[in-house]
Design an enzyme around this catalytic site. Structure first.
Site, mmCIF file in Angstrom:
data_model
loop_
_atom_site.group_PDB
_atom_site.id
_atom_site.type_symbol
_atom_site.label_atom_id
_atom_site.label_comp_id
_atom_site.label_asym_id
_atom_site.label_seq_id
_atom_site.Cartn_x
_atom_site.Cartn_y
_atom_site.Cartn_z
ATOM 1 N N ASP A 6 122.813 125.206 64.760
ATOM 2 C CA ASP A 6 122.436 124.706 66.079
ATOM 3 C C ASP A 6 121.946 125.912 66.887
ATOM 4 O OD1 ASP A 6 122.180 123.616 68.592
ATOM 5 O OD2 ASP A 6 124.292 123.088 68.831
ATOM 6 N N ILE A 12 123.484 130.887 68.759
ATOM 7 C CA ILE A 12 123.158 130.177 67.523
ATOM 8 C C ILE A 12 124.487 129.881 66.840
ATOM 9 C CG2 ILE A 12 121.968 130.275 65.311
ATOM 10 C CD1 ILE A 12 120.178 132.481 66.606
ATOM 11 N N LYS A 13 124.809 128.607 66.707
ATOM 12 C CA LYS A 13 126.071 128.213 66.065
ATOM 13 C C LYS A 13 125.801 127.891 64.600
ATOM 14 C CE LYS A 13 125.735 126.287 69.659
ATOM 15 N NZ LYS A 13 124.840 126.516 70.824
ATOM 16 N N GLU A 70 119.093 117.264 68.588
ATOM 17 C CA GLU A 70 120.372 117.902 68.878
ATOM 18 C C GLU A 70 121.409 116.938 69.447
ATOM 19 O OE1 GLU A 70 120.432 120.635 72.368
ATOM 20 O OE2 GLU A 70 118.268 120.321 72.367
ATOM 21 N N GLY A 121 127.172 127.532 81.216
ATOM 22 C CA GLY A 121 127.415 128.910 80.841
ATOM 23 C C GLY A 121 126.362 129.867 81.364
ATOM 24 N N GLY A 122 125.122 129.399 81.465
ATOM 25 C CA GLY A 122 124.065 130.240 82.006
ATOM 26 C C GLY A 122 124.328 130.609 83.453
ATOM 27 N N MET A 123 124.825 129.657 84.225
ATOM 28 C CA MET A 123 125.167 129.913 85.624
ATOM 29 C C MET A 123 126.355 130.864 85.720
ATOM 30 S SD MET A 123 126.059 127.139 88.593
ATOM 31 C CE MET A 123 126.542 127.637 90.248
#
Length: 269
Positions: A6, A12-13, A70, A121-123
């Site tokens: 993903d 990247i998981k 996704e 998470g971006g924030m």
């Protein structure tokens, strides 16, 4: 062996399944070239891809790989993890808290995307850096866990100081608004970062439970890489969900739902 990847906006998981044994690991998106080189060196050719950068990986592989939407991959993997962890839910809202947050309703058969917000998470990483100068996510989350929101976030109980509030007093009335009533107080970097976790967690939760109410389910499931090493965010989300009268579920390994689900979408048996 089977490999599911993903490739999201920040991480990247990767899930590898070998003789029924699963291995989970992550790489940063700036390590995409290394991941592609690693895939091309593997004897395994059973590779499933999902996420925003899946096509970019697929185009550079020396062999054909399967690519999946996704949202479908995340739903498939999440259902597997929920049942493996003893949660048999007939329906639920799930919030995938990655770089941003995507919201989905699962009716027992299929998922559909029902919303999304930019808080995630971006924030946490971006606003956290602006406040603290910290770039490492683990250092940022470890620091936030030491903080106190008391003099930063205005609670309902602060407004109804001498009377009974009409809604739970621990609800946040206004994020960061208590600062203006305590200009004489010194707030630490940890306090500021704790409040960042608070606003992200509460925004995500408010959106999720609003959708849960709309779709008449009491179950809200939270997954995503933003919870990695982030016990404070998890606590904010779980506590706030309960406070609003809904049932929160946090799935161990949930950040890998998309990678795991892509494997089983490609290998139904």
């Amino acid at each position: 062996m089977k490999i599911g990847i993903d490739a999201g906006g920040t991480l990247i998981k990767i899930v590898e399944i070998d003789n029924g044994h699963r291995t989970f690991r992550t790489k940063r998106t700036d390590e995409l070239t290394e991941v592609i080189e690693w895939l091309n060196q593997q004897p395994c050719r059973n590779v499933s891809l999902t996420g925003g950068k899946a096509q970019m990986i697929k185009d550079q592989l020396d062999f054909p790989a399967q690519e999946f939407v996704e949202f479908d991959a995340a739903s498939k993997g999440l259902n597997m993890l929920l049942e493996e962890q003893g949660h048999y839910l007939k329906d639920y809202i799930f919030a995938n808290v990655g770089t941003g947050t995507s919201m989905h309703y699962f009716d027992g058969q299929t998922q559909r995307r029902v919303g999304g917000i930019g808080a995630g998470g971006g924030m946490i990483q971006g606003l956290g850096y602006l406040l603290s100068g910290i770039t490492d996510y683990q250092t940022l989350t470890d620091t936030a866990e030491q903080g106190d929101r008391e003099f930063i976030d205005l609670k309902v109980k602060h407004i109804y100081k001498n009377s009974e509030p009409p809604i739970p007093g621990d609800l946040t009335a206004a994020n960061f608004a208590h600062v203006m009533r305590h200009l004489d107080k010194e707030v630490s970097t940890a306090d500021q970062l704790a409040s960042v976790m608070g606003v992200v967690g509460e925004v995500v939760t408010t959106m999720a439970i609003t959708l849960a109410r709309e779709f008449q389910t009491e179950n809200v499931v939270y997954i995503g890489s933003s919870f990695n090493n982030n016990h404070l965010l998890r606590k904010v989300v779980e506590d706030y969900t309960v406070l609003r009268g809904f049932k929160p579920y946090y799935v161990e390994g949930g950040a890998f739902s998309g990678a795991l689900g892509s494997i089983y979408l490609g290998n139904p048996a």
